[in-house]
Scaffold this motif. Structure first.
Motif, PDB file in Angstrom:
ATOM      1  N   GLU A 156      63.764  40.153  12.428  1.00 55.31           N
ATOM      2  CA  GLU A 156      63.867  39.028  11.674  1.00 55.31           C
ATOM      3  C   GLU A 156      64.387  37.829  12.660  1.00 55.31           C
ATOM      4  OE1 GLU A 156      66.268  37.465   7.900  1.00 55.31           O
ATOM      5  OE2 GLU A 156      66.595  39.537   8.428  1.00 55.31           O
ATOM      6  N   GLY A 157      63.757  36.802  12.424  1.00 58.08           N
ATOM      7  CA  GLY A 157      64.066  35.396  13.373  1.00 58.08           C
ATOM      8  C   GLY A 157      63.797  35.777  14.748  1.00 58.08           C
ATOM      9  N   GLY A 158      62.954  36.506  15.076  1.00 60.25           N
ATOM     10  CA  GLY A 158      62.267  36.920  16.499  1.00 60.25           C
ATOM     11  C   GLY A 158      61.145  35.983  16.801  1.00 60.25           C
ATOM     12  N   MET A 159      60.473  36.211  17.978  1.00 62.04           N
ATOM     13  CA  MET A 159      59.163  35.873  18.361  1.00 62.04           C
ATOM     14  C   MET A 159      58.579  36.908  19.138  1.00 62.04           C
ATOM     15  SD  MET A 159      58.546  32.291  19.893  1.00 62.04           S
ATOM     16  CE  MET A 159      56.913  31.153  20.150  1.00 62.04           C
ATOM     17  N   GLY A 160      57.132  36.693  19.090  1.00 61.30           N
ATOM     18  CA  GLY A 160      56.198  37.706  19.919  1.00 61.30           C
ATOM     19  C   GLY A 160      55.657  38.813  19.248  1.00 61.30           C
ATOM     20  N   SER A 161      54.745  39.421  19.704  1.00 61.62           N
ATOM     21  CA  SER A 161      54.236  40.628  19.281  1.00 61.62           C
ATOM     22  C   SER A 161      54.737  42.019  19.068  1.00 61.62           C
ATOM     23  CB  SER A 161      52.516  40.872  19.801  1.00 61.62           C
ATOM     24  OG  SER A 161      52.157  41.928  19.093  1.00 61.62           O
ATOM     25  N   GLU A 162      54.968  42.676  18.020  1.00 62.29           N
ATOM     26  CA  GLU A 162      55.567  43.888  17.908  1.00 62.29           C
ATOM     27  C   GLU A 162      54.734  45.062  18.031  1.00 62.29           C
ATOM     28  OE1 GLU A 162      58.882  44.061  15.287  1.00 62.29           O
ATOM     29  OE2 GLU A 162      58.842  41.658  15.355  1.00 62.29           O
ATOM     30  N   LEU A 163      53.311  44.831  18.225  1.00 61.38           N
ATOM     31  CA  LEU A 163      52.375  46.073  18.392  1.00 61.38           C
ATOM     32  C   LEU A 163      52.736  47.186  19.396  1.00 61.38           C
ATOM     33  CD1 LEU A 163      49.001  44.254  18.651  1.00 61.38           C
ATOM     34  CD2 LEU A 163      49.906  45.491  16.599  1.00 61.38           C
ATOM     35  N   PRO A 164      52.475  48.189  19.343  1.00 61.08           N
ATOM     36  CA  PRO A 164      52.517  49.372  20.122  1.00 61.08           C
ATOM     37  C   PRO A 164      51.869  48.895  21.593  1.00 61.08           C
ATOM     38  CG  PRO A 164      52.020  50.188  17.912  1.00 61.08           C
ATOM     39  CD  PRO A 164      51.995  48.890  18.087  1.00 61.08           C
ATOM     40  N   ASP A 165      52.375  49.496  22.681  1.00 58.40           N
ATOM     41  CA  ASP A 165      51.780  49.073  23.919  1.00 58.40           C
ATOM     42  C   ASP A 165      50.317  49.455  23.811  1.00 58.40           C
ATOM     43  OD1 ASP A 165      54.079  48.024  25.209  1.00 58.40           O
ATOM     44  OD2 ASP A 165      54.448  49.921  26.550  1.00 58.40           O
ATOM     45  N   ARG A 210      43.557  47.846  23.799  1.00 54.08           N
ATOM     46  CA  ARG A 210      42.481  48.066  22.758  1.00 54.08           C
ATOM     47  C   ARG A 210      41.793  46.798  22.611  1.00 54.08           C
ATOM     48  NH1 ARG A 210      46.208  51.967  20.007  1.00 54.08           N
ATOM     49  NH2 ARG A 210      45.474  54.166  20.713  1.00 54.08           N
ATOM     50  N   GLN A 211      42.714  45.648  22.362  1.00 55.86           N
ATOM     51  CA  GLN A 211      42.316  44.291  21.915  1.00 55.86           C
ATOM     52  C   GLN A 211      42.250  43.368  23.157  1.00 55.86           C
ATOM     53  OE1 GLN A 211      45.405  42.876  19.139  1.00 55.86           O
ATOM     54  NE2 GLN A 211      46.500  42.152  20.821  1.00 55.86           N
ATOM     55  N   GLY A 212      42.748  43.816  24.238  1.00 57.60           N
ATOM     56  CA  GLY A 212      42.515  43.013  25.409  1.00 57.60           C
ATOM     57  C   GLY A 212      43.269  41.709  25.577  1.00 57.60           C
ATOM     58  N   LYS A 213      44.150  41.427  24.883  1.00 53.39           N
ATOM     59  CA  LYS A 213      45.158  40.286  24.879  1.00 53.39           C
ATOM     60  C   LYS A 213      46.519  40.732  24.376  1.00 53.39           C
ATOM     61  CE  LYS A 213      43.867  38.932  20.152  1.00 53.39           C
ATOM     62  NZ  LYS A 213      43.368  37.845  19.414  1.00 53.39           N
ATOM     63  N   LEU A 214      47.693  39.831  24.746  1.00 59.24           N
ATOM     64  CA  LEU A 214      48.965  40.213  24.323  1.00 59.24           C
ATOM     65  C   LEU A 214      49.715  39.355  23.145  1.00 59.24           C
ATOM     66  CD1 LEU A 214      50.626  40.461  28.038  1.00 59.24           C
ATOM     67  CD2 LEU A 214      49.624  42.249  26.606  1.00 59.24           C
ATOM     68  N   ASP A 215      48.731  38.532  22.838  1.00 56.65           N
ATOM     69  CA  ASP A 215      49.002  37.821  21.433  1.00 56.65           C
ATOM     70  C   ASP A 215      50.312  36.729  21.811  1.00 56.65           C
ATOM     71  OD1 ASP A 215      47.368  39.204  19.691  1.00 56.65           O
ATOM     72  OD2 ASP A 215      48.689  40.806  19.146  1.00 56.65           O
ATOM     73  N   GLY A 216      50.262  36.264  22.983  1.00 55.47           N
ATOM     74  CA  GLY A 216      51.086  35.092  23.538  1.00 55.47           C
ATOM     75  C   GLY A 216      52.297  35.695  23.883  1.00 55.47           C
TER      76      GLY A 216
END
Length: 247
Positions: free
Chosen positions: A180-189, A194-200
């Motif tokens: 909560e209140g954070g920023m950035g992607s929380e996807l598993p490593d 698989r998607q070829g990007k780090l979502d910022g």
């Protein structure tokens, strides 16, 4: 590296192959992403909070609380236009700032000349391979570089700390906070590959940070404090701040 060749012989070859799975962008810390960062820093009038020449509030606090002894050698990873490097130099530290972007380095050098700072040097290049970063350093500081690393480059990051951080020296960082209140992607490593990007950028929990830097002694881990525009320091609560000491 040509991904079609059978030319992997070392761990570094594997790391470079994995680098190539990500398109050059803000997600890419390597030389391929330097052009993106150059474009990012080209317009100095953009409303980017950390373009202002203010040090991080946690860095100011560490010195004021006596958690960081004043003096010694500092390495500022991903220094950008040099706001933290110049603050540390003003306190008497001997500072080296490194960044991939020639535009950011030129801006930092301009600020250093205007401030008359003589105990700060800026290096344009990859911190993991630059021969100019000789160490050992009493403080390694990272404000916003770590969360742009793809997961496999944590191996290189930890190896860098092991190589350049002086015995008893300190390592400090600010990085995207999960939750909560954070920023950035929380996807598993694995999903980033698989998607070829780090979502910022990658978001971390405090537990993950403690585990990643478990070879160091924890001094302080907390959310960064929000700082108003009138403050002399930069602060945004979507970031973790952490300070560790080498054993």
């Amino acid at each position: 590296m040509d991904l079609n060749d059978r030319n992997i012989r070392t761990v570094e070859d594997v790391l470079r192959l994995l680098d190539g799975l990500f398109a050059p962008s803000a997600d890419r810390w390597t030389e391929g992403g330097a052009d993106w960062w150059d474009g990012f820093y080209a317009d100095r009038d953009k409303p980017v909070p950390f373009f202002v020449a203010k040090p991080d509030e946690n860095l100011v606090s560490y010195v004021e609380q006596g958690l960081l002894p004043v003096g010694g050698k500092v390495l500022d990873l991903g220094c950008g236009p040099g706001r933290n490097a110049l603050h540390l130099a003003s306190l008497g530290f001997d500072v080296t700032g490194v960044d991939l972007s020639p535009t950011a380095i030129a801006w930092a050098e301009e600020r250093a000349r205007e401030a008359g700072a003589e105990n700060v040097t800026f290096v344009c290049g990859d911190a993991f391979s630059s021969p100019a970063l000789d160490g050992p350093y009493d403080l390694v500081y990272d404000s916003g570089c770590f969360h742009h690393l793809p997961p496999h480059r944590r191996v290189s990051y930890l190896a860098l700390l092991d190589r350049v951080l002086a015995p008893g020296g300190h390592f400090a960082l600010t990085t995207f906070a999960a939750g909560e209140g954070g920023m950035g992607s929380e996807l598993p490593d694995a999903d980033f590959y698989r998607q070829g990007k780090l979502d910022g950028g990658l978001a971390y929990t405090d537990t993950e940070l403690r585990a990643l830097f478990a070879d160091l002694t924890e001094v302080d881990v907390r959310r960064m404090r929000d700082e108003p525009a009138t403050s002399a320091a930069f602060g945004e609560s979507f970031l973790w701040t952490a300070l560790f000491r080498n054993r």
